[in-house]
Design a protein around this motif. Structure first.
Motif, mmCIF file in Angstrom:
data_model
loop_
_atom_site.group_PDB
_atom_site.id
_atom_site.type_symbol
_atom_site.label_atom_id
_atom_site.label_comp_id
_atom_site.label_asym_id
_atom_site.label_seq_id
_atom_site.Cartn_x
_atom_site.Cartn_y
_atom_site.Cartn_z
ATOM 1 N N TYR A 144 0.835 -1.193 0.000
ATOM 2 C CA TYR A 144 0.000 0.000 0.000
ATOM 3 C C TYR A 144 0.873 1.247 0.000
ATOM 4 N N LEU A 145 0.257 2.362 -0.315
ATOM 5 C CA LEU A 145 0.920 3.658 -0.304
ATOM 6 C C LEU A 145 0.555 4.414 0.965
ATOM 7 N N ARG A 146 1.566 4.866 1.690
ATOM 8 C CA ARG A 146 1.336 5.779 2.803
ATOM 9 C C ARG A 146 1.296 7.194 2.244
ATOM 10 N N HIS A 147 0.211 7.890 2.514
ATOM 11 C CA HIS A 147 -0.037 9.189 1.883
ATOM 12 C C HIS A 147 -0.381 10.208 2.966
ATOM 13 N N PRO A 148 0.078 11.460 2.827
ATOM 14 C CA PRO A 148 -0.159 12.446 3.890
ATOM 15 C C PRO A 148 -1.582 12.963 3.990
ATOM 16 N N GLY A 149 -2.408 12.709 2.979
ATOM 17 C CA GLY A 149 -3.772 13.227 2.995
ATOM 18 C C GLY A 149 -3.891 14.520 2.209
ATOM 19 N N ALA A 150 -5.135 14.998 2.066
ATOM 20 C CA ALA A 150 -5.373 16.167 1.226
ATOM 21 C C ALA A 150 -6.675 16.850 1.632
ATOM 22 N N VAL A 151 -6.827 18.054 1.107
ATOM 23 C CA VAL A 151 -8.080 18.793 1.247
ATOM 24 C C VAL A 151 -8.560 19.204 -0.133
ATOM 25 N N GLU A 189 -4.612 7.568 1.883
ATOM 26 C CA GLU A 189 -5.011 8.971 1.736
ATOM 27 C C GLU A 189 -6.402 9.236 2.290
ATOM 28 N N GLY A 190 -6.481 10.171 3.236
ATOM 29 C CA GLY A 190 -7.754 10.699 3.706
ATOM 30 C C GLY A 190 -7.946 12.092 3.142
ATOM 31 N N ILE A 191 -9.156 12.412 2.717
ATOM 32 C CA ILE A 191 -9.455 13.707 2.112
ATOM 33 C C ILE A 191 -10.619 14.355 2.863
ATOM 34 N N ARG A 192 -10.470 15.622 3.182
ATOM 35 C CA ARG A 192 -11.596 16.412 3.701
ATOM 36 C C ARG A 192 -12.006 17.397 2.621
ATOM 37 N N VAL A 193 -13.294 17.390 2.282
ATOM 38 C CA VAL A 193 -13.824 18.297 1.261
ATOM 39 C C VAL A 193 -14.658 19.369 1.964
ATOM 40 N N PHE A 194 -14.279 20.611 1.731
ATOM 41 C CA PHE A 194 -14.954 21.746 2.339
ATOM 42 C C PHE A 194 -15.930 22.392 1.366
ATOM 43 N N LEU A 195 -16.936 23.053 1.926
ATOM 44 C CA LEU A 195 -17.782 23.969 1.171
ATOM 45 C C LEU A 195 -17.371 25.383 1.557
ATOM 46 N N ALA A 196 -16.985 26.175 0.567
ATOM 47 C CA ALA A 196 -16.577 27.555 0.794
ATOM 48 C C ALA A 196 -17.575 28.484 0.111
ATOM 49 N N ARG A 197 -18.020 29.505 0.863
ATOM 50 C CA ARG A 197 -18.978 30.472 0.319
ATOM 51 C C ARG A 197 -18.561 31.886 0.703
#
Length: 238
Positions: free
Chosen positions: A66-73, A147-155
């Motif tokens: 597996y790949l160890r990944h720092p994550g993203a937004v 990889e964990g990803i957090r997706v934001f809503l920006a307004r």
């Protein structure tokens, strides 16, 4: 197989003997099977390719690469007309130019995800946002990458200067900025024309959240338990 029968109205119940999850029981659970050995196969600029020998609950062993990944937004940034700002970027592994939301790595140890998202929005599309909420958290491909990803809503968008020292390189130097309505994005996702997982997940989540005026969303600085569990497992930088 007979038609499924739901038992126990008002209680958790079962379908053909299998439990029906509800409420707080409907949640992924942090769990780490014992690792008896680890071998680093390759070190990359962003990710590390590793192989673990893992002890299974029945006493056996299995090997997993597996790949160890720092994550993203990622950011679904909507203007007052419910149009999202997007970038189009070449992605070499899949040989496509993908339509994507502004996004970036969490490759600095201890970096706050919201701060990273604010930086990426300014770097990639020159915007700031007055309102931030969390749309969704996900593991992008949990069978092969951490990889964990957090997706934001920006307004409440406004122009912003690019951060000092930012220089677009590689694929980013060829990116362009486009806009699309949330309705058109939803249609394109369901029609199979858009493939970036951050975009697909974020757009679908935004479409659902819009039904109550985004009132059900978590605040932008909400805890991210899944990322905390990755840190505890030693899978994040620093």
């Amino acid at each position: 197989m007979s038609d499924p029968q739901i038992e126990g109205a008002g209680a958790p119940g079962t379908v053909d003997g299998h439990p029906v999850l509800r409420g707080s029981d409907l949640a992924d659970v942090p769990l780490a099977w014992p690792v008896t050995s680890t071998r680093v196969l390759a070190e990359g600029h962003v990710a590390t390719f590793a192989e673990d020998e893992v002890r299974t609950p029945d006493g056996g062993t299995m090997h997993r690469e597996y790949l160890r990944h720092p994550g993203a937004v990622g950011i679904i940034a909507l203007d007052d007309a419910a149009r999202a700002v997007l970038v189009r970027q070449y992605r070499h592994p899949v040989r496509h130019r993908l339509t994507e939301p502004p996004a970036g790595l969490l490759d600095h140890a201890g970096e706050d995800p919201l701060v990273a998202a604010q930086r990426e929005l300014a770097e990639e599309v020159g915007l700031a946002a007055g309102r931030w909420d969390v749309l969704v958290d996900l593991f992008s491909t949990p069978g092969i990458i951490s990889e964990g990803i957090r997706v934001f809503l920006a307004r409440d968008l406004s122009p912003a200067a690019r951060p000092d020292g930012f220089t677009a390189e590689g694929e980013e130097a060829d990116m362009d900025t486009v806009w699309a309505s949330l309705d058109d994005l939803l249609a394109a996702v369901l029609d199979g024309r858009l493939h970036n997982p951050t975009l697909v997940t974020g757009v679908l989540a935004a479409g659902v959240a819009r039904r109550d005026g985004y009132a059900s969303l978590r605040p932008g600085d909400a805890p991210w338990p899944a990322r905390a569990s990755l840190a505890e497992a030693g899978l994040l930088p620093g």
